[in-house]
Design an enzyme around this catalytic site. Structure first.
Site, PDB file in Angstrom:
ATOM      1  N   SER A  93       0.796  -1.142   0.072  1.00 17.39           N
ATOM      2  CA  SER A  93       0.035   0.077   0.013  1.00 17.39           C
ATOM      3  C   SER A  93       1.016   1.240  -0.114  1.00 17.39           C
ATOM      4  O   SER A  93       1.474   1.429   1.066  1.00 17.39           O
ATOM      5  CB  SER A  93      -0.824  -0.149   1.091  1.00 17.39           C
ATOM      6  OG  SER A  93      -1.436   1.178   1.510  1.00 17.39           O
ATOM      7  N   HIS A 117      -0.743  -1.391  -4.341  1.00 19.85           N
ATOM      8  CA  HIS A 117      -2.199  -1.081  -3.631  1.00 19.85           C
ATOM      9  C   HIS A 117      -2.335   0.428  -3.422  1.00 19.85           C
ATOM     10  O   HIS A 117      -1.406   0.879  -2.766  1.00 19.85           O
ATOM     11  CB  HIS A 117      -2.419  -1.790  -2.358  1.00 19.85           C
ATOM     12  CG  HIS A 117      -3.644  -1.929  -1.707  1.00 19.85           C
ATOM     13  ND1 HIS A 117      -4.683  -2.539  -2.033  1.00 19.85           N
ATOM     14  CD2 HIS A 117      -3.994  -1.030  -0.783  1.00 19.85           C
ATOM     15  CE1 HIS A 117      -5.557  -2.442  -1.245  1.00 19.85           C
ATOM     16  NE2 HIS A 117      -5.374  -1.436  -0.483  1.00 19.85           N
ATOM     17  N   ASP A 128      -4.736   3.296  -2.008  1.00 17.09           N
ATOM     18  CA  ASP A 128      -5.969   3.682  -1.226  1.00 17.09           C
ATOM     19  C   ASP A 128      -6.237   4.894  -1.515  1.00 17.09           C
ATOM     20  O   ASP A 128      -5.777   6.083  -1.369  1.00 17.09           O
ATOM     21  CB  ASP A 128      -5.461   3.342   0.206  1.00 17.09           C
ATOM     22  CG  ASP A 128      -5.154   2.124   0.822  1.00 17.09           C
ATOM     23  OD1 ASP A 128      -6.024   0.987   0.567  1.00 17.09           O
ATOM     24  OD2 ASP A 128      -4.035   1.554   1.315  1.00 17.09           O
ATOM     25  N   MET A 132      -9.156   7.566  -0.753  1.00 17.27           N
ATOM     26  CA  MET A 132      -9.927   8.002   0.859  1.00 17.27           C
ATOM     27  C   MET A 132     -10.771   9.283   0.494  1.00 17.27           C
ATOM     28  O   MET A 132      -9.950  10.237  -0.032  1.00 17.27           O
ATOM     29  CB  MET A 132      -9.212   7.888   1.950  1.00 17.27           C
ATOM     30  CG  MET A 132      -8.452   6.510   2.129  1.00 17.27           C
ATOM     31  SD  MET A 132      -7.957   6.542   3.795  1.00 17.27           S
ATOM     32  CE  MET A 132      -6.981   4.920   3.665  1.00 17.27           C
ATOM     33  N   HIS A 164      -8.068   0.588  -4.561  1.00 17.37           N
ATOM     34  CA  HIS A 164      -9.108   0.434  -3.146  1.00 17.37           C
ATOM     35  C   HIS A 164      -9.712   1.577  -3.010  1.00 17.37           C
ATOM     36  O   HIS A 164      -9.258   2.628  -2.386  1.00 17.37           O
ATOM     37  CB  HIS A 164      -8.267  -0.122  -1.914  1.00 17.37           C
ATOM     38  CG  HIS A 164      -9.254  -0.375  -0.837  1.00 17.37           C
ATOM     39  ND1 HIS A 164      -8.500  -0.457   0.524  1.00 17.37           N
ATOM     40  CD2 HIS A 164     -10.722  -0.374  -0.622  1.00 17.37           C
ATOM     41  CE1 HIS A 164      -9.588  -0.714   1.352  1.00 17.37           C
ATOM     42  NE2 HIS A 164     -10.514  -0.731   0.721  1.00 17.37           N
ATOM     43  N   MET A 221     -12.324   3.850  -1.083  1.00 17.87           N
ATOM     44  CA  MET A 221     -13.085   4.232  -0.002  1.00 17.87           C
ATOM     45  C   MET A 221     -13.631   5.343  -0.093  1.00 17.87           C
ATOM     46  O   MET A 221     -13.562   6.489   0.464  1.00 17.87           O
ATOM     47  CB  MET A 221     -12.110   4.152   1.311  1.00 17.87           C
ATOM     48  CG  MET A 221     -11.586   2.600   1.522  1.00 17.87           C
ATOM     49  SD  MET A 221     -10.094   2.653   2.831  1.00 17.87           S
ATOM     50  CE  MET A 221      -8.837   2.877   1.201  1.00 17.87           C
ATOM     51  N   MET A 236     -11.090  -6.778   5.036  1.00 18.03           N
ATOM     52  CA  MET A 236     -10.395  -5.646   5.999  1.00 18.03           C
ATOM     53  C   MET A 236     -10.022  -6.261   7.135  1.00 18.03           C
ATOM     54  O   MET A 236     -10.925  -6.572   8.007  1.00 18.03           O
ATOM     55  CB  MET A 236     -11.146  -4.327   5.943  1.00 18.03           C
ATOM     56  CG  MET A 236     -11.331  -3.623   4.665  1.00 18.03           C
ATOM     57  SD  MET A 236      -9.796  -3.023   3.639  1.00 18.03           S
ATOM     58  CE  MET A 236      -9.154  -1.922   5.072  1.00 18.03           C
ATOM     59  N   ASP A 253      -5.996  -6.867   4.041  1.00 12.51           N
ATOM     60  CA  ASP A 253      -5.772  -5.670   4.146  1.00 12.51           C
ATOM     61  C   ASP A 253      -5.903  -5.167   5.537  1.00 12.51           C
ATOM     62  O   ASP A 253      -6.888  -4.877   6.005  1.00 12.51           O
ATOM     63  CB  ASP A 253      -6.518  -4.928   3.022  1.00 12.51           C
ATOM     64  CG  ASP A 253      -5.899  -3.247   2.900  1.00 12.51           C
ATOM     65  OD1 ASP A 253      -4.952  -2.946   3.421  1.00 12.51           O
ATOM     66  OD2 ASP A 253      -6.591  -2.550   1.899  1.00 12.51           O
TER      67      ASP A 253
HETATM   68  C1  DX5 Z   1      -6.458   1.172   5.307  1.00 14.42           C
HETATM   69  C2  DX5 Z   1      -5.845   0.868   4.036  1.00 14.42           C
HETATM   70  C3  DX5 Z   1      -5.027  -0.205   3.949  1.00 14.42           C
HETATM   71  C4  DX5 Z   1      -3.566   0.276   4.734  1.00 14.42           C
HETATM   72  C5  DX5 Z   1      -2.875  -0.785   5.288  1.00 14.42           C
HETATM   73  O1  DX5 Z   1      -7.755   1.821   5.054  1.00 14.42           O
HETATM   74  O2  DX5 Z   1      -6.897  -0.047   3.103  1.00 14.42           O
HETATM   75  O3  DX5 Z   1      -4.557  -0.452   2.827  1.00 14.42           O
HETATM   76  O4  DX5 Z   1      -2.933   1.125   4.083  1.00 14.42           O
HETATM   77  O5  DX5 Z   1      -1.624  -0.205   5.888  1.00 14.42           O
HETATM   78  P1  DX5 Z   1      -0.644  -1.277   7.036  1.00 14.42           P
HETATM   79  O6  DX5 Z   1      -0.146  -2.240   6.010  1.00 14.42           O
HETATM   80  O7  DX5 Z   1       0.215  -0.457   7.365  1.00 14.42           O
HETATM   81  O8  DX5 Z   1      -1.698  -1.718   8.140  1.00 14.42           O
HETATM   82 ZN    ZN Z   2      -6.214  -0.647   1.265  1.00 14.00          ZN
END
Ligand code: DX5
Ligand code: ZN
Length: 220
Positions: free
Chosen positions: A9, A34, A36, A38, A67, A69, A138, A176
């Site tokens: 990520s 990956h 993310d 948001m 991903h 969100m 998740m 994840d």
């Molecule tokens: C959280 C994200 C993850 C996050 C994982 O909302 O979807 O992808 O970045 O981070 P680590 O591996 O640090 O838990």
């Molecule tokens: Zn993620």
């Protein structure tokens, strides 16, 4: 048991040099990238938009595992597809018609994933399993990197692995959140074949990325 694919990520990367970071994890053995996304509404954090995905696209030929969100999500699918996403994963809670959202992703020629929050049951997949390419479990509540793995999700991974086998379809089972050397093993034993790792990939700086990924793959 086959080594899992690792999807670092980039949330844990140095945002001031994201292109270089993507090239570094690619060279270090990342299987997917990956990303993310948001929106500060579906989750309490703001990160990356399609413009950044587009800017990163020339830096790696590996699959971009995006991903989302974001809520509502449907209006952004086309932009992320055009920006270079290969896999687009959405949360069922991020729009009123998740089945239609999955159809829209596939119509755009992309692989479709469903992300299940820690409180969302595997049963949510009953009428989606024949339409999707990936399930993302998740193992933290979405929004931030660096959180602790929620162990109850291991049972969910086991249950979903059974559902996938029963479906007879080639569906990836990705986990994840809070992945480290120990939880990586637990997830693959439970049936996961792709692991997202932010903190565990990027810790120690670029000189460590290859070793960090190798540990997660179990080939250290
Ligand atoms: C959280 C994200 C993850 C996050 C994982 O909302 O979807 O992808 O970045 O981070 P680590 O591996 O640090 O838990
Ligand atoms: Zn993620």
């Amino acid at each position: 048991m086959a080594a899992p694919l690792i999807s670092p990520s980039i949330l844990s990367a140095d945002f001031a040099q994201l292109g270089e970071e993507v090239r570094a994890i690619d060279a270090a053995g990342a299987d997917w990238i990956h990303i993310d996304v948001m929106d500060g509404h579906f989750v309490p954090n703001l990160t990356i938009g399609p413009g950044v995905v587009k800017a990163l696209r020339p830096h790696s030929a590996k699959p971009f595992d995006v991903h989302l969100m974001v809520s509502p999500v449907d209006i952004y699918l086309e932009a992320f597809a055009a920006a270079g996403a290969d896999i687009i994963t959405v949360h069922p809670e991020s729009g009123p018609h998740v089945h239609r959202t999955v159809q829209a992703i596939r119509t755009l020629g992309k692989k479709a994933g469903i992300a299940l929050n820690p409180g969302t049951p595997a049963k949510m997949l009953d009428y989606l399993i024949d339409e999707i390419d990936l399930v993302l479990v998740m193992s933290v509540n979405p929004g931030f990197g660096g959180q602790s793995f929620i162990a109850s999700q291991l049972r969910k991974i086991e249950a979903i692995r059974k559902m996938i086998e029963k479906s007879g379809r080639a569906i990836h089972l990705e986990v994840d959140g809070g992945i480290d050397a120990v939880t990586a093993r637990q997830c693959t034993s439970a049936g996961a074949d792709v692991l997202v790792a932010g903190t565990a990939t990027f810790k120690g700086g670029a000189g460590r990325y290859a070793a960090n990924i190798a540990v997660l793959k179990g080939v250290d």
